[in-house]
Write an enzyme that holds these catalytic residues in place. Structure first.
Site, PDB file in Angstrom:
ATOM      1  N   GLY A  14       0.816  -1.224   0.000  1.00  0.00           N
ATOM      2  CA  GLY A  14       0.000   0.000   0.000  1.00  0.00           C
ATOM      3  C   GLY A  14       0.844   1.266   0.000  1.00  0.00           C
ATOM      4  O   GLY A  14       2.079   1.216   0.009  1.00  0.00           O
ATOM      5  N   CYS A 131      -2.861  11.024  10.828  1.00  0.00           N
ATOM      6  CA  CYS A 131      -1.817  11.866  10.211  1.00  0.00           C
ATOM      7  C   CYS A 131      -1.950  13.341  10.577  1.00  0.00           C
ATOM      8  O   CYS A 131      -0.959  14.007  10.897  1.00  0.00           O
ATOM      9  CB  CYS A 131      -1.829  11.685   8.698  1.00  0.00           C
ATOM     10  N   GLN A 158      -6.010  18.861   3.621  1.00  0.00           N
ATOM     11  CA  GLN A 158      -5.356  17.557   3.604  1.00  0.00           C
ATOM     12  C   GLN A 158      -5.184  16.970   2.204  1.00  0.00           C
ATOM     13  O   GLN A 158      -6.094  17.025   1.362  1.00  0.00           O
ATOM     14  CB  GLN A 158      -6.135  16.579   4.506  1.00  0.00           C
ATOM     15  N   LYS A 211     -11.478  12.398  15.380  1.00  0.00           N
ATOM     16  CA  LYS A 211     -10.172  11.789  15.671  1.00  0.00           C
ATOM     17  C   LYS A 211      -9.214  12.867  16.175  1.00  0.00           C
ATOM     18  O   LYS A 211      -8.516  12.685  17.168  1.00  0.00           O
ATOM     19  CB  LYS A 211      -9.577  11.169  14.401  1.00  0.00           C
ATOM     20  N   HIS A 240      -0.051  17.381   4.405  1.00  0.00           N
ATOM     21  CA  HIS A 240      -1.203  18.076   4.979  1.00  0.00           C
ATOM     22  C   HIS A 240      -0.752  19.448   5.497  1.00  0.00           C
ATOM     23  O   HIS A 240       0.328  19.566   6.097  1.00  0.00           O
ATOM     24  CB  HIS A 240      -1.770  17.303   6.174  1.00  0.00           C
TER      25      HIS A 240
HETATM   26  P1  NAP Z   1      -3.700   1.490   0.556  1.00  0.00           P
HETATM   27  O1  NAP Z   1      -2.710   2.171  -0.305  1.00  0.00           O
HETATM   28  O2  NAP Z   1      -5.045   1.233   0.029  1.00  0.00           O
HETATM   29  O3  NAP Z   1      -3.035   0.078   1.023  1.00  0.00           O
HETATM   30  C1  NAP Z   1      -3.710  -0.853   1.796  1.00  0.00           C
HETATM   31  C2  NAP Z   1      -2.787  -2.021   2.131  1.00  0.00           C
HETATM   32  O4  NAP Z   1      -3.475  -2.916   3.004  1.00  0.00           O
HETATM   33  C3  NAP Z   1      -2.377  -2.853   0.919  1.00  0.00           C
HETATM   34  O5  NAP Z   1      -1.069  -3.350   1.106  1.00  0.00           O
HETATM   35  C4  NAP Z   1      -3.387  -4.004   0.961  1.00  0.00           C
HETATM   36  O6  NAP Z   1      -2.941  -5.175   0.332  1.00  0.00           O
HETATM   37  C5  NAP Z   1      -3.468  -4.230   2.449  1.00  0.00           C
HETATM   38  N1  NAP Z   1      -4.657  -4.960   2.812  1.00  0.00           N
HETATM   39  C6  NAP Z   1      -5.935  -4.635   2.554  1.00  0.00           C
HETATM   40  N2  NAP Z   1      -6.769  -5.581   3.052  1.00  0.00           N
HETATM   41  C7  NAP Z   1      -5.988  -6.520   3.622  1.00  0.00           C
HETATM   42  C8  NAP Z   1      -6.239  -7.740   4.297  1.00  0.00           C
HETATM   43  N3  NAP Z   1      -7.473  -8.193   4.481  1.00  0.00           N
HETATM   44  N4  NAP Z   1      -5.189  -8.465   4.741  1.00  0.00           N
HETATM   45  C9  NAP Z   1      -3.933  -8.012   4.558  1.00  0.00           C
HETATM   46  N5  NAP Z   1      -3.621  -6.855   3.932  1.00  0.00           N
HETATM   47  C10 NAP Z   1      -4.648  -6.120   3.477  1.00  0.00           C
HETATM   48  O7  NAP Z   1      -3.939   2.263   1.917  1.00  0.00           O
HETATM   49  P2  NAP Z   1      -2.910   3.213   2.751  1.00  0.00           P
HETATM   50  O8  NAP Z   1      -3.131   4.635   2.432  1.00  0.00           O
HETATM   51  O9  NAP Z   1      -1.545   2.636   2.672  1.00  0.00           O
HETATM   52  O10 NAP Z   1      -3.509   3.052   4.225  1.00  0.00           O
HETATM   53  C11 NAP Z   1      -3.352   1.856   4.964  1.00  0.00           C
HETATM   54  C12 NAP Z   1      -3.735   2.099   6.407  1.00  0.00           C
HETATM   55  O11 NAP Z   1      -2.945   3.125   6.966  1.00  0.00           O
HETATM   56  C13 NAP Z   1      -5.195   2.520   6.624  1.00  0.00           C
HETATM   57  O12 NAP Z   1      -5.647   1.962   7.835  1.00  0.00           O
HETATM   58  C14 NAP Z   1      -5.096   4.015   6.741  1.00  0.00           C
HETATM   59  O13 NAP Z   1      -6.158   4.546   7.491  1.00  0.00           O
HETATM   60  C15 NAP Z   1      -3.793   4.139   7.498  1.00  0.00           C
HETATM   61  N6  NAP Z   1      -3.188   5.454   7.354  1.00  0.00           N
HETATM   62  C16 NAP Z   1      -3.061   6.020   6.132  1.00  0.00           C
HETATM   63  C17 NAP Z   1      -2.485   7.293   6.064  1.00  0.00           C
HETATM   64  C18 NAP Z   1      -2.335   7.990   4.786  1.00  0.00           C
HETATM   65  O14 NAP Z   1      -2.008   9.208   4.873  1.00  0.00           O
HETATM   66  N7  NAP Z   1      -2.497   7.334   3.643  1.00  0.00           N
HETATM   67  C19 NAP Z   1      -2.026   7.930   7.186  1.00  0.00           C
HETATM   68  C20 NAP Z   1      -2.154   7.302   8.392  1.00  0.00           C
HETATM   69  C21 NAP Z   1      -2.738   6.075   8.458  1.00  0.00           C
HETATM   70  P3  NAP Z   1      -3.362  -5.534  -1.184  1.00  0.00           P
HETATM   71  O15 NAP Z   1      -2.396  -4.759  -2.049  1.00  0.00           O
HETATM   72  O16 NAP Z   1      -3.144  -6.997  -1.228  1.00  0.00           O
HETATM   73  O17 NAP Z   1      -4.786  -5.120  -1.341  1.00  0.00           O
END
Ligand code: NAP
Length: 335
Positions: A14, A131, A158, A211, A240
């Site tokens: 991700g 974040c 953001q 949050k 952000h």
């Molecule tokens: P993303 O790009 O959509 O990536 C999601 C990741 O999770 C991918 O590696 C996906 O794997 C994996 N995944 C999804 N369902 C899964 C499952 N059932 N079992 C194992 N792996 C699974 O999302 P992201 O932006 O990186 O965000 C990921 C998390 O971090 C979220 O909880 C988000 O709220 C948090 N977060 C994000 C940010 C931000 O600024 N983006 C900041 C803080 C926190 P596949 O490739 O196999 O689908």
């Protein structure tokens, strides 16, 4: 010398997960073995780390049967809800990026420059804050320490990378004139500002706004601070930006405030308006620090101050903060 830990990156494919890998590499995080995990969809794909290809494995109930010391999770709330307790029950310390565990009383919510002491009482899960909260905390903590904080008003701007791959796609497609097949948002984001991040709650706030409010209380250990927030998605890819209005408990001199910002670790003052210097999303992108500028008195209240705070939401707002927590965990690793 401490032994090197075995680590797992859950959500390695991700936006945040791939930044975990970048940050671990840049900071030369020590490890014996590293395991890349994602959903069944990505199992068998490879991800590059330190010049080597690693095969991604599907996250299952048995993923943590092998010896793993630290797992960095960024795979969404429902994945963390199910798998973080399984990992913790097998002796793994989970640093979780989702919002799932943040407000649990027995889960520390940590910004390493602000409340590193909370790491010590973890019971297997440590939560990485939202974040937009992380960067605000780095700017507010020095003010809290020196003057006390009475009230905070957050207004955020953001980036779309905060919505993962889907948000980035919506902005890219929109900039090319395609606003039809939206993946992340209820409205086009290109050329727009959406006062809507995460879902709306019964109280009229969005979940993102709540949050920020709740996490501020938990991290600063002060439920008496009055906090309100309006969080807005803007057509920016990375970083952000936040306008933060603060009422301090005690009177202050502006130069002293600037100086206490300068002294605080991880915080960089960019405030020279005569030369158009202030924090910018484009400049913060790709860096690990939090930037503060437009530091000025709010003349409408007693002891009021306005600041503008910018940070890379994927790095300090997610991956870097989590890796910094993991670095602190290294100190506690048994020999
Ligand atoms: P993303 O790009 O959509 O990536 C999601 C990741 O999770 C991918 O590696 C996906 O794997 C994996 N995944 C999804 N369902 C899964 C499952 N059932 N079992 C194992 N792996 C699974 O999302 P992201 O932006 O990186 O965000 C990921 C998390 O971090 C979220 O909880 C988000 O709220 C948090 N977060 C994000 C940010 C931000 O600024 N983006 C900041 C803080 C926190 P596949 O490739 O196999 O689908």
């Amino acid at each position: 010398m401490k032994r090197k830990p075995n680590i797992a990156v859950v959500g390695a494919t991700g936006v945040v997960g791939s930044t975990f890998l970048k940050v671990l590499e840049e900071r030369d995080f020590p490890f014996e073995n590293i395991y890349m995990m994602a959903s069944a969809k990505s199992a068998g794909k490879t991800v590059k780390f330190k010049g080597k290809d690693y095969v991604v494995e599907e996250l299952t109930e048995h993923s943590f049967d092998k010896p793993i010391d630290i797992a960095l999770f960024s795979a969404g709330g429902s994945t963390s809800a199910k798998f973080a307790p399984i990992a913790a029950s097998k002796g793994v310390t989970v640093v979780d990026n989702s919002s799932q565990w943040r407000m649990y009383e027995d889960v520390p919510l940590v910004v390493p420059e602000v409340n590193p002491e909370d790491i010590a009482w973890n019971k297997g899960i440590i939560a990485n804050p939202n974040c937009s909260t992380i960067q605000a905390m780095v700017a507010l903590k020095p003010l809290q320490d020196k003057y006390g904080i009475k009230r905070v008003v957050y207004s955020t701007y953001q980036a779309v990378s905060g919505s993962g791959v889907k948000g980035i796609n919506d902005l890219k497609n929109g900039l090319e004139g395609n606003n039809e097949d939206l993946q992340a948002y209820a409205h086009p984001i290109a050329g727009n500002c959406l006062p809507h991040i995460d879902v709306f709650l019964d109280n009229g706030y969005t979940k993102e706004e709540m949050k920020m409010i709740n996490e501020t209380h938990k991290i600063l250990h002060d439920d008496d601070i009055k906090v309100t927030a309006t969080t807005v998605r803007v057509p920016v890819f990375d970083s952000h930006s936040e306008s933060i209005n603060i009422e301090l408990e005690k009177p202050f001199e502006l130069e002293d405030v600037v100086e206490c910002f300068r002294q605080f670790p991880g915080l960089i003052v960019q405030d020279d308006v005569e030369n158009n210097v202030y924090p910018l999303a484009l400049d913060a992108a790709g860096t690990d620090e939090v930037y503060v500028g437009r530091i000025r008195r709010d003349y409408s209240v007693e002891n009021g101050i306005n600041i503008w705070v910018v940070a890379d939401n994927i790095r300090k707002g997610a991956a870097t903060n989590a890796v910094q927590i993991a670095e602190k965990l290294l100190e506690q690793l048994p020999d």
